[in-house]
Design an enzyme around this catalytic site. Sequence first.
Site, PDB file in Angstrom:
ATOM      1  N   ASP A 132       0.825  -1.224   0.000  1.00 27.07           N
ATOM      2  CA  ASP A 132       0.000   0.000   0.000  1.00 27.07           C
ATOM      3  C   ASP A 132       0.856   1.269   0.000  1.00 27.07           C
ATOM      4  OD1 ASP A 132      -2.145  -1.674   0.157  1.00 27.07           O
ATOM      5  OD2 ASP A 132      -2.504  -1.373   2.302  1.00 27.07           O
TER       6      ASP A 132
HETATM    7  P1  NAP Z   1       0.792  -3.947   3.085  1.00 24.92           P
HETATM    8  O1  NAP Z   1       0.178  -2.989   2.150  1.00 24.92           O
HETATM    9  O2  NAP Z   1      -0.077  -4.560   4.125  1.00 24.92           O
HETATM   10  O3  NAP Z   1       1.447  -5.101   2.197  1.00 24.92           O
HETATM   11  C1  NAP Z   1       2.280  -6.043   2.742  1.00 24.92           C
HETATM   12  C2  NAP Z   1       2.681  -7.011   1.648  1.00 24.92           C
HETATM   13  O4  NAP Z   1       3.624  -7.895   2.245  1.00 24.92           O
HETATM   14  C3  NAP Z   1       1.538  -7.854   1.149  1.00 24.92           C
HETATM   15  O5  NAP Z   1       1.084  -7.411  -0.102  1.00 24.92           O
HETATM   16  C4  NAP Z   1       2.112  -9.278   1.119  1.00 24.92           C
HETATM   17  O6  NAP Z   1       2.066  -9.782  -0.221  1.00 24.92           O
HETATM   18  C5  NAP Z   1       3.554  -9.100   1.547  1.00 24.92           C
HETATM   19  N1  NAP Z   1       3.986 -10.155   2.445  1.00 24.92           N
HETATM   20  C6  NAP Z   1       3.342 -10.695   3.497  1.00 24.92           C
HETATM   21  N2  NAP Z   1       4.079 -11.658   4.065  1.00 24.92           N
HETATM   22  C7  NAP Z   1       5.231 -11.712   3.348  1.00 24.92           C
HETATM   23  C8  NAP Z   1       6.394 -12.526   3.445  1.00 24.92           C
HETATM   24  N3  NAP Z   1       6.539 -13.475   4.376  1.00 24.92           N
HETATM   25  N4  NAP Z   1       7.390 -12.306   2.555  1.00 24.92           N
HETATM   26  C9  NAP Z   1       7.266 -11.377   1.576  1.00 24.92           C
HETATM   27  N5  NAP Z   1       6.182 -10.598   1.447  1.00 24.92           N
HETATM   28  C10 NAP Z   1       5.175 -10.773   2.322  1.00 24.92           C
HETATM   29  O7  NAP Z   1       2.036  -3.330   3.848  1.00 24.92           O
HETATM   30  P2  NAP Z   1       2.628  -1.863   3.819  1.00 24.92           P
HETATM   31  O8  NAP Z   1       2.972  -1.444   2.421  1.00 24.92           O
HETATM   32  O9  NAP Z   1       3.678  -1.862   4.865  1.00 24.92           O
HETATM   33  O10 NAP Z   1       1.419  -0.924   4.250  1.00 24.92           O
HETATM   34  C11 NAP Z   1       0.879  -0.960   5.553  1.00 24.92           C
HETATM   35  C12 NAP Z   1      -0.641  -0.996   5.483  1.00 24.92           C
HETATM   36  O11 NAP Z   1      -1.136  -1.332   6.777  1.00 24.92           O
HETATM   37  C13 NAP Z   1      -1.226   0.357   5.110  1.00 24.92           C
HETATM   38  O12 NAP Z   1      -2.424   0.174   4.398  1.00 24.92           O
HETATM   39  C14 NAP Z   1      -1.502   0.957   6.484  1.00 24.92           C
HETATM   40  O13 NAP Z   1      -2.487   1.968   6.466  1.00 24.92           O
HETATM   41  C15 NAP Z   1      -1.988  -0.269   7.227  1.00 24.92           C
HETATM   42  N6  NAP Z   1      -1.843  -0.180   8.686  1.00 24.92           N
HETATM   43  C16 NAP Z   1      -0.744   0.435   9.215  1.00 24.92           C
HETATM   44  C17 NAP Z   1      -0.620   0.549  10.581  1.00 24.92           C
HETATM   45  C18 NAP Z   1       0.545   1.322  11.146  1.00 24.92           C
HETATM   46  O14 NAP Z   1       0.400   1.962  12.179  1.00 24.92           O
HETATM   47  N7  NAP Z   1       1.708   1.257  10.510  1.00 24.92           N
HETATM   48  C19 NAP Z   1      -1.595  -0.022  11.440  1.00 24.92           C
HETATM   49  C20 NAP Z   1      -2.675  -0.710  10.876  1.00 24.92           C
HETATM   50  C21 NAP Z   1      -2.797  -0.763   9.478  1.00 24.92           C
HETATM   51  P3  NAP Z   1       2.053 -11.349  -0.478  1.00 24.92           P
HETATM   52  O15 NAP Z   1       0.909 -11.901   0.295  1.00 24.92           O
HETATM   53  O16 NAP Z   1       1.915 -11.464  -1.951  1.00 24.92           O
HETATM   54  O17 NAP Z   1       3.373 -11.872   0.009  1.00 24.92           O
END
Ligand code: NAP
Length: 460
Positions: free
Chosen positions: A387
Amino acid sequence: MSTVAAVGYIIAFSLFVLGLMGLTGPRTAVRGNWIAAAGMAVAIVSTLLLPGMGEWWLIVLGLVLGAAVGVPAARRVKMTAMPQMVALFNGVGGGAVALIAWAEFRDTAGYLGLPLYVAVASLFAAIIGSVSFWGSLIAFGKLQGWLPSRPVTIGVLHRPITIVALAASAGYAIAVMAGATSGWLVVGVLVSAAFFGVLMVLPIGGADMPVVISMLNAATGLSAAAMGLALDNTALIVAGMLVGASGSILTNLMAKAMNRSLVSILAGGFGATAVSAQAHGDDRPVRSTSASDAAIQLAYANRVVVVPGYGMAVAQAQHAVREMADLLRGKGVEVSYAVHPVAGRMPGHMNVLLAEADVPYEALKDLDESNALLPQADVALVIGANDVVNPSARTDPGSPIYGMPVLDVVSSKSVIVLKRSMGAGFAGINNALFTDPRTSMLFGDAKSSVSDVVGELKNL
Ligand code: NAP
């Protein structure tokens, strides 16, 4: 208040403030946490020394039960499940305040003979505490995957019913303040506020969850401070205000990082656009690469920007990433880390993981610094982020994350994305970065992929 308790409270407040100061940086955070915990222990002991304390077996039972549940849960929780745990612990705090407010009503036979401000503060604490408890439970369910992370509503009546629930809660509270003494009125306050809390958080989409959690955290602090006012307990007022103030500052920072106003987050309703964005087709081919090709590309680069995300945390790849960066630096490559404020699942998630792997703090770049750096990068290495690197946030007004500041990895000369599949991230939406002609995908668990790249780099 006894002098011993008053002195104890002053020591506790000083420790809270010192603890908070420690929490401002990753190097001092663990010490800060211990100092604040010591402050809380002093505050509890001082409270138990107050005159009129009784029912010792109940107090001991509460302490033992709390420690028996809390200590193992906090020890065993995985770093990636920390946000759920924070949501749950925060919710329990709000629930405790709501129950204290109820007990206070019963204890004083409906605030009989007490000044009006006691009833006002106590009922305010009951409403906010109940909202925080039930809202946090919904946030926990969404983060744990027990509830859909997409926005959920009960249809067109969702908003009117939410407003009626809040109005009902306030109405019951006003009746009690006006002198009504029926216990059912307080039950009405708590139940209507519970409905409001559930209905408020259900329509909020996954990507906005960090803001909601910090907002509920601030609400719990505020309710505790109000309860402290009603009970004339300085420790509750100060601790509650510290939580309320720091939670409000964090909410503001997180909302800014997402480029959202709190009002627009609470208004929810991102569901419709989420579906339309999902429906956008993308027929461009996906280019996959191998660890050896990725290693060559990285080794011959001048500048590499590593973009860590939630997947790096799941795979616990941070140590392998540090080793890879060291090898690259040894080959004369300049390596920096682009850290998005909401990457991962909790504020500062990436900073904590990278600090744990001894990545020098100076190599970590914030969103603005990174976006200035990325156009000069030969390779942007995206490790389990999705994201936070989704270009639709900049380019597609129909996207549910449109307007959220993201890391502009497509501005670099080439991109390598490490993830297991073409699966979506937390917001549940497609990512055109994966089919961009400059991008190659290295499929697999992030730790194994980075370890493979490390192996290849050692042979180059
Ligand atoms: P993300 O959008 O959740 O994407 C994480 C990606 O990691 C997934 O697409 C997944 O794809 C991949 N993944 C998962 N396990 C993996 C593994 N073992 N090895 C390799 N890849 C793996 O993460 P982000 O870009 O860090 O964004 C964070 C999101 O979480 C945002 O939408 C944010 O708003 C939300 N959020 C953040 C917080 C905060 O405070 N930081 C709190 C709650 C929510 P695959 O499944 O294809 O591997």
